[in-house]
Design an enzyme around this catalytic site. Sequence first.
Site, PDB file in Angstrom:
ATOM      1  N   ARG A   4       4.807   2.039  -1.946  1.00  0.00           N
ATOM      2  CA  ARG A   4       3.895   2.112  -0.795  1.00  0.00           C
ATOM      3  C   ARG A   4       4.760   2.114   0.457  1.00  0.00           C
ATOM      4  O   ARG A   4       5.459   1.129   0.730  1.00  0.00           O
ATOM      5  CB  ARG A   4       2.941   0.915  -0.807  1.00  0.00           C
ATOM      6  CG  ARG A   4       2.195   0.756   0.494  1.00  0.00           C
ATOM      7  CD  ARG A   4       0.997  -0.154   0.400  1.00  0.00           C
ATOM      8  NE  ARG A   4      -0.074   0.486  -0.332  1.00  0.00           N
ATOM      9  CZ  ARG A   4      -1.331   0.061  -0.345  1.00  0.00           C
ATOM     10  NH1 ARG A   4      -1.667  -1.021   0.322  1.00  0.00           N
ATOM     11  NH2 ARG A   4      -2.254   0.702  -1.030  1.00  0.00           N
ATOM     12  N   HIS A   9      -2.898   9.039  -0.148  1.00  0.00           N
ATOM     13  CA  HIS A   9      -3.151   7.895  -1.041  1.00  0.00           C
ATOM     14  C   HIS A   9      -3.772   8.407  -2.349  1.00  0.00           C
ATOM     15  O   HIS A   9      -4.934   8.125  -2.669  1.00  0.00           O
ATOM     16  CB  HIS A   9      -4.090   6.905  -0.348  1.00  0.00           C
ATOM     17  CG  HIS A   9      -4.138   5.549  -0.994  1.00  0.00           C
ATOM     18  ND1 HIS A   9      -3.375   5.207  -2.089  1.00  0.00           N
ATOM     19  CD2 HIS A   9      -4.877   4.444  -0.697  1.00  0.00           C
ATOM     20  CE1 HIS A   9      -3.639   3.948  -2.426  1.00  0.00           C
ATOM     21  NE2 HIS A   9      -4.552   3.470  -1.596  1.00  0.00           N
ATOM     22  N   GLN A  65      -5.533   6.088  -5.109  1.00  0.00           N
ATOM     23  CA  GLN A  65      -6.891   5.685  -4.747  1.00  0.00           C
ATOM     24  C   GLN A  65      -7.898   6.769  -5.114  1.00  0.00           C
ATOM     25  O   GLN A  65      -8.969   6.491  -5.661  1.00  0.00           O
ATOM     26  CB  GLN A  65      -6.965   5.412  -3.238  1.00  0.00           C
ATOM     27  CG  GLN A  65      -8.357   5.059  -2.750  1.00  0.00           C
ATOM     28  CD  GLN A  65      -8.846   3.743  -3.294  1.00  0.00           C
ATOM     29  OE1 GLN A  65      -8.125   2.747  -3.241  1.00  0.00           O
ATOM     30  NE2 GLN A  65     -10.058   3.715  -3.830  1.00  0.00           N
ATOM     31  N   ASP A 121     -13.294   4.951   5.643  1.00  0.00           N
ATOM     32  CA  ASP A 121     -12.084   4.122   5.544  1.00  0.00           C
ATOM     33  C   ASP A 121     -11.892   3.452   6.907  1.00  0.00           C
ATOM     34  O   ASP A 121     -12.573   3.798   7.894  1.00  0.00           O
ATOM     35  CB  ASP A 121     -10.887   5.000   5.173  1.00  0.00           C
ATOM     36  CG  ASP A 121      -9.585   4.225   5.009  1.00  0.00           C
ATOM     37  OD1 ASP A 121      -9.646   2.999   4.726  1.00  0.00           O
ATOM     38  OD2 ASP A 121      -8.503   4.822   5.175  1.00  0.00           O
ATOM     39  N   CYS A 139     -12.403   2.725   0.134  1.00  0.00           N
ATOM     40  CA  CYS A 139     -11.225   2.321  -0.653  1.00  0.00           C
ATOM     41  C   CYS A 139     -10.930   0.832  -0.536  1.00  0.00           C
ATOM     42  O   CYS A 139     -10.267   0.275  -1.402  1.00  0.00           O
ATOM     43  CB  CYS A 139     -10.016   3.136  -0.228  1.00  0.00           C
ATOM     44  SG  CYS A 139      -9.500   2.865   1.460  1.00  0.00           S
ATOM     45  N   ARG A 161      -9.454   1.405 -10.187  1.00  0.00           N
ATOM     46  CA  ARG A 161      -8.028   1.519  -9.885  1.00  0.00           C
ATOM     47  C   ARG A 161      -7.214   1.129 -11.121  1.00  0.00           C
ATOM     48  O   ARG A 161      -6.256   1.799 -11.484  1.00  0.00           O
ATOM     49  CB  ARG A 161      -7.647   0.588  -8.710  1.00  0.00           C
ATOM     50  CG  ARG A 161      -8.199   0.980  -7.352  1.00  0.00           C
ATOM     51  CD  ARG A 161      -7.590   2.263  -6.813  1.00  0.00           C
ATOM     52  NE  ARG A 161      -6.153   2.234  -6.703  1.00  0.00           N
ATOM     53  CZ  ARG A 161      -5.457   1.798  -5.647  1.00  0.00           C
ATOM     54  NH1 ARG A 161      -6.084   1.340  -4.584  1.00  0.00           N
ATOM     55  NH2 ARG A 161      -4.136   1.849  -5.626  1.00  0.00           N
TER      56      ARG A 161
HETATM   57  N1   CP Z   1      -7.409   0.510  -1.502  1.00  0.00           N
HETATM   58  C1   CP Z   1      -6.158   0.003  -1.518  1.00  0.00           C
HETATM   59  O1   CP Z   1      -5.160   0.714  -1.681  1.00  0.00           O
HETATM   60  O2   CP Z   1      -6.116  -1.350  -1.380  1.00  0.00           O
HETATM   61  P1   CP Z   1      -4.797  -2.217  -1.079  1.00  0.00           P
HETATM   62  O3   CP Z   1      -4.292  -1.780   0.273  1.00  0.00           O
HETATM   63  O4   CP Z   1      -5.264  -3.639  -1.093  1.00  0.00           O
HETATM   64  O5   CP Z   1      -3.790  -1.933  -2.141  1.00  0.00           O
HETATM   65  N1  NVA Z   2      -6.003   4.089   5.615  1.00  0.00           N
HETATM   66  C1  NVA Z   2      -5.702   2.734   5.203  1.00  0.00           C
HETATM   67  C2  NVA Z   2      -5.937   2.577   3.730  1.00  0.00           C
HETATM   68  C3  NVA Z   2      -5.690   1.211   3.170  1.00  0.00           C
HETATM   69  C4  NVA Z   2      -5.847   1.136   1.684  1.00  0.00           C
HETATM   70  C5  NVA Z   2      -4.273   2.390   5.573  1.00  0.00           C
HETATM   71  O1  NVA Z   2      -3.404   3.250   5.438  1.00  0.00           O
HETATM   72  O2  NVA Z   2      -4.037   1.269   6.019  1.00  0.00           O
END
Ligand code: CP
Ligand code: NVA
Length: 272
Positions: A70, A97, A100, A188, A228, A256
């Site tokens: 990430r 992402h 997701q 989101d 998400c 997930r």
């Molecule tokens: N939806 C998602 O990716 O959640 P987290 O940021 O908690 O991993």
């Molecule tokens: N768009 C958000 C998604 C979190 C799962 C971010 O990038 O923070």
Amino acid sequence: REVKPLARLSLALVFEKASLRTRTTFDVGMYQLGGHAITLSNTEIGLGTRERVSDVARNLERWVDGVMARVYLQGNLQELAENAGIPIINGLSDMLHPAQLLADYQTIEEEFGTNLKGLRVVYIGDGNNLANSHIHMGILTGTDVTVVTPVGYEPNAGVLMDAVKAGVTVTLTNDLAAVEGADVLYTDVWISMGQEAEADIRRRAFRGYQVTPEMLDTIAPDGIFLHCLPAYRGLEIAADVIDGPQSVVWDEAENRLHVQKALLTFLLRSSS
Ligand code: CP
Ligand code: NVA
């Protein structure tokens, strides 16, 4: 009979940003498949600061069988992939992402069946990593994707070009009326991780783009709501919607785990 397809295999989980769902589901998923996960926070490894991204990749490939990362920069994922002969899984970048979206589409299939062609998926809010990955899923599955954003918050130009190249039409609009008749309504957060300094400007820009019960009334009668998570009730989403009967966000979060187990089995078993 216990099936442990990933026995003795290890997955490194690299986090430059916070996580609940991604961290837990990849870790539990590896455990349930007979493998092992090791979480590396960025304070430990300093991707690109303590050590070159390419050197991190060259080290990790000697010890583990795959990496889930990430990151902020999509380019860092690509650099990991170019320098490691093991699968690199995107666990969220500023741009995309995809993990997701696998869970989102499993949830959509549970509700609507596997023939997704023409199913109306409407994403409303920020043209961010989630919006971009929605466009990619439209290209891959044939769903009819609409992205509704305020002016100046449209999805990534390169991702839109992917749709053009694939001959797939994605509807982009600033008009809230585009939500009408949606089979799947998705939103989101307005302020993604890393955008905290823009919080005030963004809250103002997105005012009016909240998913409200009135908006939900205009989607298809059997339409569903997805998010998400994490969610901010009172900002992008009204509490009555996310906690209401058309919301399937908890199934979505559960998925997930399931879909990523399939992904891990596919990627790690075949590469080991
Ligand atoms: N939806 C998602 O990716 O959640 P987290 O940021 O908690 O991993
Ligand atoms: N768009 C958000 C998604 C979190 C799962 C971010 O990038 O923070």
